[in-house]
Design an enzyme around this catalytic site. Structure first.
Site, PDB file in Angstrom:
ATOM      1  N   ILE A  78       4.475  12.603  10.090  1.00 55.46           N
ATOM      2  CA  ILE A  78       5.138  13.847  10.862  1.00 55.46           C
ATOM      3  C   ILE A  78       4.930  15.171  10.398  1.00 55.46           C
ATOM      4  O   ILE A  78       5.699  16.112  10.800  1.00 55.46           O
ATOM      5  CB  ILE A  78       6.750  13.130  10.642  1.00 55.46           C
ATOM      6  CG1 ILE A  78       6.976  13.361   9.005  1.00 55.46           C
ATOM      7  CG2 ILE A  78       7.045  12.021  11.159  1.00 55.46           C
ATOM      8  CD1 ILE A  78       8.478  12.818   8.462  1.00 55.46           C
ATOM      9  N   GLY A  79       3.984  15.245   9.554  1.00 56.89           N
ATOM     10  CA  GLY A  79       3.695  16.874   9.374  1.00 56.89           C
ATOM     11  C   GLY A  79       2.332  16.816   8.795  1.00 56.89           C
ATOM     12  O   GLY A  79       1.672  15.772   8.283  1.00 56.89           O
TER      13      GLY A  79
ATOM     14  N   VAL B 107       2.686  14.535   5.589  1.00 58.16           N
ATOM     15  CA  VAL B 107       3.963  13.947   5.488  1.00 58.16           C
ATOM     16  C   VAL B 107       4.203  12.873   6.509  1.00 58.16           C
ATOM     17  O   VAL B 107       3.698  13.103   7.695  1.00 58.16           O
ATOM     18  CB  VAL B 107       4.793  14.973   5.605  1.00 58.16           C
ATOM     19  CG1 VAL B 107       6.329  14.697   5.290  1.00 58.16           C
ATOM     20  CG2 VAL B 107       4.786  16.171   4.728  1.00 58.16           C
TER      21      VAL B 107
ATOM     22  N   ASP C 127       9.214  28.895  -0.645  1.00 59.42           N
ATOM     23  CA  ASP C 127       8.599  29.085   0.965  1.00 59.42           C
ATOM     24  C   ASP C 127       9.961  28.624   1.668  1.00 59.42           C
ATOM     25  O   ASP C 127      10.038  27.815   2.660  1.00 59.42           O
ATOM     26  CB  ASP C 127       7.664  27.818   0.995  1.00 59.42           C
ATOM     27  CG  ASP C 127       6.795  27.674   2.217  1.00 59.42           C
ATOM     28  OD1 ASP C 127       6.509  29.007   3.049  1.00 59.42           O
ATOM     29  OD2 ASP C 127       6.478  26.877   2.636  1.00 59.42           O
TER      30      ASP C 127
ATOM     31  N   GLY D  60      -2.943  21.823   5.212  1.00 60.82           N
ATOM     32  CA  GLY D  60      -4.235  22.040   4.825  1.00 60.82           C
ATOM     33  C   GLY D  60      -4.892  20.997   3.844  1.00 60.82           C
ATOM     34  O   GLY D  60      -5.948  20.550   3.750  1.00 60.82           O
TER      35      GLY D  60
END
Length: 333
Positions: free
Chosen positions: A21-22, A29, A149, A25
């Site tokens: 799902i993600g 995920v 972040d 670099g």
């Protein structure tokens, strides 16, 4: 980089992979099913270490991951996904946390922009209230935890109206004489990153760095416009357009708060996330419940609305009325 995990692959004899799902670099995920707890879905963050690292450096990186993952696992706050497990396999480390349903705030902002409108200011301030509470909790840990972040795509709105800060990718523990970065080294996303966070180790960051990122996030959510990044602003201070010039419905207190949080020098920002939260809220009602309408809607001004406007707007209406009356009198003569 090694091949990604495959669908139905099982990690640790427990987590069956559904899909990726993600992707970033140095890792991915995954959405997975917890086979020990039927019906439970979890998000598994994978970190792949550089295979060219010397063995000693590799072991230090792994020890750091384990040490700091254990700190994350002890966190317990309604606006943070619960970290439930962490482990390593070959040259990869894994962090298991609750899967958070819903869309991220970037998606909601883009939806508003497609509809040629803006997200409601009161709704966004309600979100800011929740995010600031989460940051206050992180910053109050011993040692303090800096997220590093904060951005719209790392903030999810659940169906119940709860905001979740979903990515711990750059989290940093403020340990005296031992500045470390959890899980993924990096500087965050440029649009939301303060000047002091640029550099390889981020040794100059503190809780006020997260406050800058939150201010930049609110700017983007309320204007549909990415803020000028800190480096550009340092060279050209006028490059940051004030929010109300883009979205005139933003109230003045909110605009002042955003500009305060986005000050280039940390000493000019709010000292704490709680200070920022209290300033933003003022006396306004906090909205945290599920909302059927996130976007602004046009409405006709009533007399009550007109009387509630700032003084300069009331004067403008009076002058306009006097001009109309004068014109009618002239025509009548």
């Amino acid at each position: 980089m090694a091949l990604p995990l495959q669908k139905r692959e099982v990690l640790r004899g427990r987590y069956r992979i559904r899909k990726r799902i993600g992707q970033g670099g140095i890792g991915s995920v995954y959405l997975a099913e917890d086979q020990r707890l039927e019906g439970r879905l979890c998000a598994i963050k994978e970190v792949e270490h550089d295979r060219s690292l010397p063995p000693k450096i590799f072991e230090e990186a792994r020890e750091q991951f384990m040490r700091e993952a254990s700190v994350l696992a002890r966190l317990d706050h309604p606006n943070l996904p619960k970290v439930s497990d962490f482990f390593s396999r070959e040259n990869r480390d894994y962090l298991v946390m609750d899967y958070v349903p819903g869309e991220d705030l970037r998606t909601h902002m883009l939806d508003a922009r497609r509809n040629k409108t803006f997200l409601r200011t009161d709704v966004v301030i309600g979100w800011a209230n929740q995010i600031a509470n989460a940051l206050t909790y992180l910053h109050s840990q011993d040692p303090p935890i800096i997220h590093r972040d904060i951005k719209p795509s790392n903030l999810k709105l659940t169906p119940s109206g709860l905001i979740k800060l979903v990515d711990f990718g750059l989290v940093k523990m403020l340990v005296p004489d031992e500045m470390t970065i959890t899980i993924i080294q990096g500087q965050g996303t440029i649009l939301y990153t303060p000047l002091e966070q640029y550099g390889s180790d981020g040794t100059h960051t503190d809780p006020r760095s997260d406050i800058y990122s939150l201010g930049a996030t609110l700017y983007h959510l309320l204007t549909n416009t990415p803020p000028a990044d800190a480096r550009k602003r340092f060279l050209r201070p006028e490059s940051l357009i004030t929010p109300r010039k883009i979205n005139s419905s933003i109230n003045r207190r909110t605009e002042r708060g955003i500009k305060w949080a986005m000050e280039l020098h940390p000493n000019k920002r709010p000292d704490t996330a709680e200070d920022f939260r209290l300033f933003l809220l003022g006396q306004k009602e906090i909205i945290t419940s599920p909302l059927p309408q996130l976007h602004q809607q046009e409405k006709k001004n009533t007399l009550r609305d007109m009387l509630a406007q700032p003084t300069e707007q009331i004067l403008a209406w009076l002058i306009f009325g006097m001009m109309i009356l004068s014109l009618l009198t002239t025509l009548g003569n």
